[in-house]
Design a protein around this motif. Structure first.
Motif, PDB file in Angstrom:
ATOM      1  N   UNK A   1       0.816  -1.236   0.192  1.00  0.00           N
ATOM      2  CA  UNK A   1      -0.140  -0.067   0.107  1.00  0.00           C
ATOM      3  C   UNK A   1       0.957   1.129   0.041  1.00  0.00           C
ATOM      4  N   UNK A   2       2.033   1.323   0.597  1.00  0.00           N
ATOM      5  CA  UNK A   2       2.923   2.262   0.755  1.00  0.00           C
ATOM      6  C   UNK A   2       4.215   1.941   0.402  1.00  0.00           C
ATOM      7  N   UNK A   3       5.043   3.064  -0.345  1.00  0.00           N
ATOM      8  CA  UNK A   3       6.341   2.743  -0.649  1.00  0.00           C
ATOM      9  C   UNK A   3       7.185   3.088   0.571  1.00  0.00           C
ATOM     10  N   UNK A   4       8.073   2.375   1.245  1.00  0.00           N
ATOM     11  CA  UNK A   4       8.975   2.512   2.273  1.00  0.00           C
ATOM     12  C   UNK A   4      10.164   1.639   1.982  1.00  0.00           C
ATOM     13  N   UNK A   5      11.100   1.540   2.774  1.00  0.00           N
ATOM     14  CA  UNK A   5      12.354   0.884   2.638  1.00  0.00           C
ATOM     15  C   UNK A   5      12.247  -0.492   3.452  1.00  0.00           C
ATOM     16  N   UNK A   6      10.986  -0.886   3.559  1.00  0.00           N
ATOM     17  CA  UNK A   6      10.803  -2.506   4.131  1.00  0.00           C
ATOM     18  C   UNK A   6      10.798  -3.567   2.950  1.00  0.00           C
ATOM     19  N   UNK A   7      10.671  -4.636   3.305  1.00  0.00           N
ATOM     20  CA  UNK A   7      10.428  -5.667   1.867  1.00  0.00           C
ATOM     21  C   UNK A   7      10.090  -6.865   2.619  1.00  0.00           C
ATOM     22  N   UNK A   8       9.613  -7.786   1.610  1.00  0.00           N
ATOM     23  CA  UNK A   8       9.500  -9.252   1.775  1.00  0.00           C
ATOM     24  C   UNK A   8      10.660  -9.994   1.413  1.00  0.00           C
ATOM     25  N   UNK A   9      10.931 -10.903   2.068  1.00  0.00           N
ATOM     26  CA  UNK A   9      11.975 -11.869   1.840  1.00  0.00           C
ATOM     27  C   UNK A   9      11.737 -13.013   1.670  1.00  0.00           C
TER      28      UNK A   9
ATOM     29  N   UNK B   1       9.562  -7.506   6.272  1.00  0.00           N
ATOM     30  CA  UNK B   1      10.862  -6.782   7.068  1.00  0.00           C
ATOM     31  C   UNK B   1      10.349  -5.510   7.285  1.00  0.00           C
ATOM     32  N   UNK B   2      10.475  -5.020   8.490  1.00  0.00           N
ATOM     33  CA  UNK B   2       9.960  -3.605   8.668  1.00  0.00           C
ATOM     34  C   UNK B   2      10.678  -2.412   7.965  1.00  0.00           C
ATOM     35  N   UNK B   3      10.121  -1.203   8.237  1.00  0.00           N
ATOM     36  CA  UNK B   3      10.807  -0.205   7.428  1.00  0.00           C
ATOM     37  C   UNK B   3      11.264   0.820   8.414  1.00  0.00           C
ATOM     38  N   UNK B   4      12.295   1.459   8.031  1.00  0.00           N
ATOM     39  CA  UNK B   4      12.912   2.418   9.132  1.00  0.00           C
ATOM     40  C   UNK B   4      13.031   3.979   8.576  1.00  0.00           C
ATOM     41  N   UNK B   5      12.138   4.192   7.441  1.00  0.00           N
ATOM     42  CA  UNK B   5      12.086   5.568   6.687  1.00  0.00           C
ATOM     43  C   UNK B   5      10.593   6.173   6.734  1.00  0.00           C
ATOM     44  N   UNK B   6       9.599   5.389   6.908  1.00  0.00           N
ATOM     45  CA  UNK B   6       8.436   5.674   6.889  1.00  0.00           C
ATOM     46  C   UNK B   6       7.736   5.493   8.569  1.00  0.00           C
ATOM     47  N   UNK B   7       6.541   6.279   8.696  1.00  0.00           N
ATOM     48  CA  UNK B   7       5.838   5.814   9.945  1.00  0.00           C
ATOM     49  C   UNK B   7       5.377   4.449  10.097  1.00  0.00           C
ATOM     50  N   UNK B   8       5.027   3.781   9.020  1.00  0.00           N
ATOM     51  CA  UNK B   8       4.454   2.604   8.899  1.00  0.00           C
ATOM     52  C   UNK B   8       4.608   1.852   7.639  1.00  0.00           C
ATOM     53  N   UNK B   9       4.552   0.522   7.625  1.00  0.00           N
ATOM     54  CA  UNK B   9       4.732  -0.532   6.491  1.00  0.00           C
ATOM     55  C   UNK B   9       3.137  -0.974   6.391  1.00  0.00           C
ATOM     56  N   UNK B  10       2.449  -0.828   5.377  1.00  0.00           N
ATOM     57  CA  UNK B  10       1.061  -1.297   5.098  1.00  0.00           C
ATOM     58  C   UNK B  10       0.906  -2.388   4.149  1.00  0.00           C
ATOM     59  N   UNK B  11       0.801  -3.693   4.462  1.00  0.00           N
ATOM     60  CA  UNK B  11       0.597  -4.652   3.218  1.00  0.00           C
ATOM     61  C   UNK B  11      -0.797  -5.111   3.370  1.00  0.00           C
ATOM     62  N   UNK B  12      -1.282  -5.775   2.378  1.00  0.00           N
ATOM     63  CA  UNK B  12      -2.577  -6.744   2.511  1.00  0.00           C
ATOM     64  C   UNK B  12      -2.078  -8.335   1.951  1.00  0.00           C
ATOM     65  N   UNK B  13      -2.389  -9.076   2.965  1.00  0.00           N
ATOM     66  CA  UNK B  13      -2.126 -10.310   2.307  1.00  0.00           C
ATOM     67  C   UNK B  13      -3.443 -11.144   1.848  1.00  0.00           C
ATOM     68  N   UNK B  14      -3.163 -11.833   0.800  1.00  0.00           N
ATOM     69  CA  UNK B  14      -4.368 -12.731   0.090  1.00  0.00           C
ATOM     70  C   UNK B  14      -4.099 -14.120   0.223  1.00  0.00           C
ATOM     71  N   UNK B  15      -4.688 -14.914   1.009  1.00  0.00           N
ATOM     72  CA  UNK B  15      -4.084 -16.382   0.749  1.00  0.00           C
ATOM     73  C   UNK B  15      -5.569 -17.069   0.242  1.00  0.00           C
ATOM     74  N   UNK B  16      -5.338 -17.837  -0.887  1.00  0.00           N
ATOM     75  CA  UNK B  16      -6.646 -18.269  -1.589  1.00  0.00           C
ATOM     76  C   UNK B  16      -6.257 -19.263  -2.403  1.00  0.00           C
ATOM     77  N   UNK B  17      -7.008 -20.136  -3.149  1.00  0.00           N
ATOM     78  CA  UNK B  17      -7.069 -21.217  -4.095  1.00  0.00           C
ATOM     79  C   UNK B  17      -7.398 -20.624  -5.404  1.00  0.00           C
ATOM     80  N   UNK B  18      -6.731 -21.104  -6.459  1.00  0.00           N
ATOM     81  CA  UNK B  18      -6.976 -20.755  -7.849  1.00  0.00           C
ATOM     82  C   UNK B  18      -7.382 -21.875  -8.635  1.00  0.00           C
TER      83      UNK B  18
END
Length: 178
Positions: A127-135, A161-178
């Protein structure tokens, strides 16, 4: 693994971004990032007692389905993902940390005996650009860039992985079958 930038048209993304980065959404305290629930089926356990997050669960099959009035706003994402059976949609808000912190490697895989198919997917929508990531444990990082989504098999071990440059890291996780 598939990474898609500018996943949603700008007008749809702005609606979601304004809601999640604004002040009207109710956030719920999670006293820890990963915690195991015996009937959850997810393959993770409690990791770091000093890390916490705020969550908003839109949908959880284990809790009867729809858990939020905002659920319909995310129909477009499900359509674009080709969701056949939804397991969970959870929004995570991780506060800024002084140093980058990993939440703990885990999978989102559910067992076939629980009624889930062999083609389970996880999608993480940033949802927002920051210096966190998914590893990913087997290698690879996906940077947090607004309106980016990464889609992968639910049995892949990954960590936020948390961010250090913005107030928050916001992501949405979707778990589903295709």
């Amino acid at each position: 693994m598939k990474i898609i930038d500018n996943f949603l048209p700008d007008n749809y993304f702005k609606q979601i971004e304004n809601l999640l980065m604004g002040q009207s959404l109710s956030w719920y305290w999670n006293d820890g990032i990963l915690n195991h629930t015996s009937n959850s089926g997810f393959a993770y356990s409690f990791v770091a007692s000093d890390l916490y997050q705020f969550v908003h669960i839109l949908y959880n099959v284990d809790r009867g389905g729809i858990n939020s009035n905002y659920y319909p706003l995310f129909d477009i994402v499900q359509k674009k993902l080709g969701v056949k059976r939804l397991d969970r949609i959870k929004i995570n808000l991780n506060p800024k940390t002084v140093f980058h912190r990993k939440s703990g490697f885990h999978t989102d895989q559910r067992s076939v005996s629980e009624g889930f198919g062999l083609h389970q997917k996880t999608a993480i929508f940033y949802i927002n650009t920051n210096n966190g990531w998914t590893e990913f444990k087997k290698g690879g990082k996906v940077k947090n860039i607004a309106n980016r989504i990464v889609i992968f098999d639910s049995n892949l071990e990954h960590t936020g992985v948390t961010c250090t440059d913005k107030k928050r890291r916001v992501v949405i996780n979707f778990n589903y079958d295709i």
